[in-house]
Design an enzyme around this catalytic site. Structure first.
Site, short mmCIF file in Angstrom:
data_model
loop_
_atom_site.label_atom_id
_atom_site.label_comp_id
_atom_site.label_asym_id
_atom_site.label_seq_id
_atom_site.Cartn_x
_atom_site.Cartn_y
_atom_site.Cartn_z
N GLU A 29 19.24 4.95 6.55
CA GLU A 29 18.65 6.08 6.77
C GLU A 29 18.38 6.19 8.44
O GLU A 29 17.96 5.20 8.88
CB GLU A 29 17.70 6.83 6.19
CG GLU A 29 17.28 8.35 6.51
CD GLU A 29 18.38 9.26 6.53
OE1 GLU A 29 19.24 9.18 7.31
OE2 GLU A 29 18.38 9.86 5.47
N HIS B 6 0.76 -1.08 -0.03
CA HIS B 6 -0.03 -0.18 -0.10
C HIS B 6 1.01 1.18 0.06
O HIS B 6 0.52 2.32 -0.24
CB HIS B 6 -0.97 0.11 1.21
CG HIS B 6 -0.42 0.27 2.39
ND1 HIS B 6 0.07 -0.71 3.33
CD2 HIS B 6 -0.05 1.59 3.08
CE1 HIS B 6 0.41 -0.11 4.38
NE2 HIS B 6 0.45 1.05 4.31
N ASP C 59 -0.09 -7.84 1.74
CA ASP C 59 0.37 -6.34 1.58
C ASP C 59 2.03 -6.18 1.61
O ASP C 59 2.69 -5.94 2.60
CB ASP C 59 -0.21 -5.75 3.05
CG ASP C 59 0.06 -3.89 2.66
OD1 ASP C 59 0.72 -3.47 1.71
OD2 ASP C 59 -0.11 -3.34 3.89
N GLN D 30 0.57 6.19 11.97
CA GLN D 30 0.78 6.59 10.71
C GLN D 30 2.33 6.91 10.45
O GLN D 30 2.98 7.59 11.14
CB GLN D 30 -0.04 7.63 10.44
CG GLN D 30 -1.50 7.27 9.89
CD GLN D 30 -2.25 6.53 11.15
OE1 GLN D 30 -2.52 7.04 12.11
NE2 GLN D 30 -2.69 5.60 10.82
N GLY D 31 2.85 6.67 9.19
CA GLY D 31 4.34 7.00 9.12
C GLY D 31 5.28 5.82 8.95
O GLY D 31 6.21 5.88 8.55
N ASP D 32 4.86 4.78 9.94
CA ASP D 32 5.74 3.58 10.00
C ASP D 32 5.31 2.36 8.94
O ASP D 32 6.14 1.62 9.01
CB ASP D 32 5.37 3.17 11.40
CG ASP D 32 5.85 3.82 12.38
OD1 ASP D 32 7.00 4.59 12.37
OD2 ASP D 32 5.23 4.02 13.66
N SER D 33 4.36 2.66 8.21
CA SER D 33 4.16 1.74 7.16
C SER D 33 5.31 1.12 6.33
O SER D 33 6.11 2.08 6.01
CB SER D 33 2.87 2.18 6.19
OG SER D 33 1.72 2.10 6.43
#
Length: 695
Positions: free
Chosen positions: A232, A216, A262, A357-360
Site C-alpha cells: 500500500e 501491541h 513487541d 502515533q500511527g506508525d506503529s
C-alpha cells in the site's frame, strides 16, 4: 494533574464503523529525567514527523494494517492540514472552497456567511436545523463539530431539504478551527459511497502469507476485524486489495507493561504475490547501530511532533511518508530511557524528526551492500520527534529464529492468558496447532512449569504438512496468585521446528465474608477477592477496594451460576486524567467474562451502573463479573478507592412446559430405565465452565 512524560505505543485509532474498539489506558511516568517504560496496548496514533513523501517504488513490501468499510468519501483541508471527517446520513454531496466563519451552535440564522463555510457546534437543535440556518443566510457548506469527545455519527433525516454539503468533525478539531476563522476551507462530500480503508498501524511483508508487525498493534479482541494491505502507498484508494487475517502469532514473551518483545507475525487468508523485505542479521544490526548509521522509517502516522508530556499528534496523510534517522547503541539509548532491553533498538534525530502515533508496526530499514534490510519495528516513544528522547523499535534480528519457526515449522497459539479467575474452578480452552512445514511429523506435548495447568493432546499425535489440530488446556488453581507454564511441542522429525505456548493465569481466592455485604445474599452468586489486596466491607453498606500501592490492583469477582439479570451501584474516588479521560490514571474497571465493559475514574459518587438497560443480562452457564481498582505509576488523589454495593442477581424464571398425561397402558411394560445416567450426563454438560480471556 498532568503527567509529565508519556510513553506511547505508536498505534493510531481506527475509524469506528459499526463497532467500537476498546483501548486500554496508557500509563505514564513523571518527574523523572530517566524513564522506565510502563505502558500497555492502547490504540494511540503515530506518524512520520519532519519527513517527506516516500517514493512508491522503494517500498513495495510496505503494508498497512487497515479496517475497510463502505462509506461516502469526505475531506476537509485548511492551511495544508487535513482533518478527519465523517458524512451525515441523508446529507448532500458537493465540493466547496471558501472562507471559514463561525455560526455558533446554529440555533439561529447565521450572520455574515454569504458564500462562506459555516463552522457550527453540536447542540440541542437538530443537524438539519443547523444546516438550514447556515444555508438560509447564504452559507454554501457546513462543518459541525462535536460538543463532547468522540466522533459524530449523525443523520440529517429523510425529510431534509437543504442542498449544501456537510461534514462532521471531533470536538478537538472543531475547537482548533475556531483559531482558523477567515482561512480558506476546502471541503468535499462524494455523491456515492465506496469501499474505503483507515490504517491504525504499519507492517512489512515477509512473503507468501506472512506479515510482520508490532504485538501491541494486534493485541486486541478486534484484531481479526482488520486486514493487511500489502504494497500500500495511498490510503485514499486500493481498499479492495486488503487481505483478511487468518491467524495472529504474538510473541509468547511479549510484555505489555514494558512493551518488550513487541513483535507479532500475521498469517493471511491467502498468499500474496509481492516483493518481500529481507531481515537483517544480528551482526548487521549491531554493526549499523554502533556506527550510528542512517536508518529510514515509513508510515502513515501523524506529522505533528510534540515534546514529552504534550501532544497528541495530528495531520495524518493518505500518502506514505518516510524520514531518515540515526541509529544509536543500546548503551547510548539507556542514557535517556533506562529500561531499554536487548530486544529493542533505538533511533534518533537532532532535527525534531521521527515516527509518531500511527506508525506503529512499520519497518525501520537500512541500506546495506546487499540491498534494503529491516532492522526494527516501530514500537514506542516519549513524545513524538522530541530530540531529548530516541524512538524505540523492536530489534528484529533477535527474533529471526522465532519468525522462521512459526512460518515454516509447527506453530501453536503463542499465549493463553486465562486472566483473573476464581480458585478451584476449572477453566478450559483449546489451542490451535498448525504444521507450516513441508513434512509430516509425530508430536508429543508436555507442560513445563506450574502444575495448575493440565492438557489433553490426544487429537494431535500426528500432523501432516499444512494440517492443523487442537489441544485442550485446563487451568484449575488450587491456590491464589499468579501461575505460569509453557506448553512444549516435541517432534520426531528433526527437519521440523517446533514452537511453544506461554500459559498465564491469576487466581482470586474465595471471599465468603463478602456474601450479603456487596449485595443481597444469593446462592447463585459466589464471591472472590484478591489481587494485591482484597476488597473489604465499609460503612456505606457495601465494599471497597483494598489499600494498594502504585502499579497494583485490587480485584472483586463474582461467579454467577445460571441465566438472569444483574444490577449494582458503583463509584470511585481517584486520580483522574483531565487531559484525556479515555486514558485514565487510577481507575475502577468492570469486566464481564474477561472483557472490559466500562470504567470510571476521578470523583464519581456511588450510583447505579448505567448502560442502555441499567442491568447486565446473562444466559445459561457460569459467568464472571469483576471490578478492578488499579493504580498507575505515580500520584494519589481523593480517597484512592473504588466502591461497589447493592449487587443484585435475579435468576431467570424457570418455565416447565405443560405435560400431557400418558394413557394407562393396556399391556405390561418394562419399567427399567437408563434415565439416571442421562441425568448425570446433562448435569455435567451444564456445569462445564469454559473461560477464555486476555488479562
Amino acid at each position: 494533574m498532568t503527567k509529565q512524560f508519556f510513553i506511547k505505543p505508536l498505534i493510531a485509532s481506527a475509524v469506528v464503523i459499526t463497532f467500537s474498539i476498546l483501548s486500554p489506558q496508557v500509563l505514564a511516568t513523571k518527574n523523572s529525567p530517566s524513564i522506565t517504560v510502563q505502558s500497555d496496548t492502547s490504540l494511540i496514533d503515530t506518524k512520520i514527523v519532519g519527513g517527506e513523501v516516500a517514493t512508491e517504488q522503494n517500498w513495495p513490501w510496505m503494508t498497512a494494517y487497515v479496517i475497510t468499510f463502505q462509506d461516502f468519501i469526505t475531506s476537509l483541508e485548511i492551511n495544508g492540514t487535513n482533518y478527519s471527517t465523517r458524512h451525515f446520513t441523508e446529507g448532500k454531496s458537493g465540493q466547496v472552497s471558501a472562507e471559514l466563519v463561525s455560526c455558533g451552535d446554529g440555533q439561529l440564522a447565521c450572520e455574515n456567511v454569504q458564500n462562506k463555510v459555516c463552522l457550527i457546534e453540536r447542540g440541542t437543535n437538530t443537524f438539519a436545523e443547523k444546516a438550514n440556518n447556515c444555508e438560509a443566510a447564504g452559507g454554501i457548506a457546513a462543518i459541525i463539530y462535536n460538543n463532547v469527545e468522540g466522533t459524530i455519527s449523525g443523520t440529517m433525516g429523510t425529510d431534509f431539504t437543504g442542498t449544501i454539503p456537510l461534514v462532521a468533525i471531533t470536538q478537538q478539531d472543531g475547537q482548533a478551527l475556531l483559531n482558523l476563522l477567515g482561512q480558506t476551507a476546502n471541503l468535499s462530500v462524494s455523491a456515492s459511497s465506496r469501499l474505503q480503508q483507515d490504517a491504525s498501524c504499519g507492517a512489512s511483508f515477509l512473503g507468501g502469507k506472512w506479515v510482520l508487525t508490532a504485538a501491541h498493534c494486534v493485541d486486541s479482541p478486534n484484531a481479526f476485524l482488520f486486514k493487511m494491505n500489502i504494497g500500500e502507498y495511498d490510503l485514499s484508494d486500493g481498499a479492495q486489495n486488503a487481505v483478511g487475517i487468518a491467524n495472529i502469532f504474538i510473541h509468547p514473551e511479549y510484555d505489555v507493561d514494558a512493551i518488550n518483545n513487541d513483535i507479532a507475525i500475521i498469517e493471511l487468508n491467502e498468499s500474496v504475490n509481492a516483493p518481500a523485505i529481507k531481515l537483517a542479521s544480528k551482526e548487521t544490526t549491531e554493526q549499523f547501530a554502533l556506527a550510528n548509521s542512517t536508518a529510514t522509517v515509513a508510515g502513515w502516522g501523524g506529522r505533528t511532533g510534540y515534546i514529552a508530556g504534550e501532544g497528541e499528534t495530528s495531520n495524518f496523510p493518505d500518502i506514505l511518508h518516510k524520514v531518515d534517522l540515526t541509529l544509536i547503541s543500546n548503551d547510548e539509548c539507556r542514557e535517556s530511557i533506562n529500561s531499554i532491553t536487548d530486544a529493542m533498538l533505538c533511533a534518533t534525530s537532532t532535527l525534531e524528526k521521527g515516527s509518531c502515533q500511527g506508525d506503529s508496526g512499520g519497518p525501520l530499514v537500512v541500506d546495506t551492500n546487499t540491498g534494503i534490510q529491516q532492522v526494527g519495528i516501530v514500537s514506542f516513544g516519549i513524545g513524538c520527534a522530541d530530540t531529548n528522547y530516541p524512538g524505540v523499535y523492536t530489534r528484529v534480528s533477535e527474533f529471526t529464529d522465532w519468525i522462521d519457526t512459526i512460518s515454516t515449522g509447527v506453530a501453536i497459539d503463542q499465549l493463553q492468558n486465562f486472566g483473573a479467575v476464581p480458585t478451584n474452578i476449572t477453566n478450559t480452552t483449546e489451542l490451535r496447532v498448525a504444521n507450516y512445514s513441508t513434512e509430516s511429523t509425530t508430536l508429543t506435548f508436555s507442560i513445563e512449569g506450574d502444575n495448575q495447568f493440565t492438557l489433553d493432546a490426544s487429537n494431535c499425535s500426528t500432523l501432516a504438512a499444512n494440517a492443523t489440530c487442537q489441544i485442550t488446556v485446563n487451568y484449575e488453581a488450587q491456590y491464589a496468585g499468579e501461575h505460569s507454564a509453557k506448553v512444549i511441542i516435541h517432534s520426531d522429525n528433526t527437519n521440523v521446528k517446533t514452537s511453544y505456548s506461554q500459559l498465564l493465569g491469576f487466581a482470586v481466592p474465595s471471599a465468603d465474608n463478602l456474601a450479603g455485604v456487596a449485595g443481597p445474599a444469593n446462592n447463585k452468586v459466589t464471591w472472590f477477592s484478591g489481587g494485591d489486596m482484597p476488597w473489604t466491607s465499609n460503612s456505606l453498606n457495601g465494599v471497597e477496594s483494598g489499600v494498594i500501592a502504585h502499579r497494583q490492583e485490587s480485584i472483586l469477582l463474582a461467579l454467577i451460576d445460571g441465566a438472569g439479570t444483574l444490577s449494582f451501584d458503583w463509584g470511585v474516588s481517584s486520580e483522574e486524567n483531565l487531559d484525556d479521560p479515555e486514558e485514565p490514571y487510577d481507575v475502577l474497571e468492570l469486566y464481564v467474562d474477561g472483557e472490559l465493559i466500562e470504567f470510571i475514574s476521578g470523583e464519581v459518587a456511588v450510583g447505579p451502573y448505567s448502560d442502555d438497560s441499567n442491568i447486565l443480562v446473562f444466559g445459561e452457564g457460569f459467568h464472571t463479573i469483576s471490578w478492578r481498582y488499579s493504580k498507575d505509576p505515580a500520584t494519589v488523589d481523593g480517597q484512592d478507592k473504588g466502591f461497589v454495593q447493592n449487587v443484585t442477581f435475579v435468576p431467570a424464571p424457570v418455565t416447565t412446559p405443560p405435560t400431557t398425561p400418558e394413557p394407562t397402558p393396556t399391556t405390561p411394560v418394562n419399567n427399567s430405565s437408563s434415565g439416571g445416567n442421562l441425568f448425570w450426563l446433562l448435569f455435567v454438560l451444564g456445569s462445564l465452565y469454559i473461560y477464555r480471556r486476555s488479562y
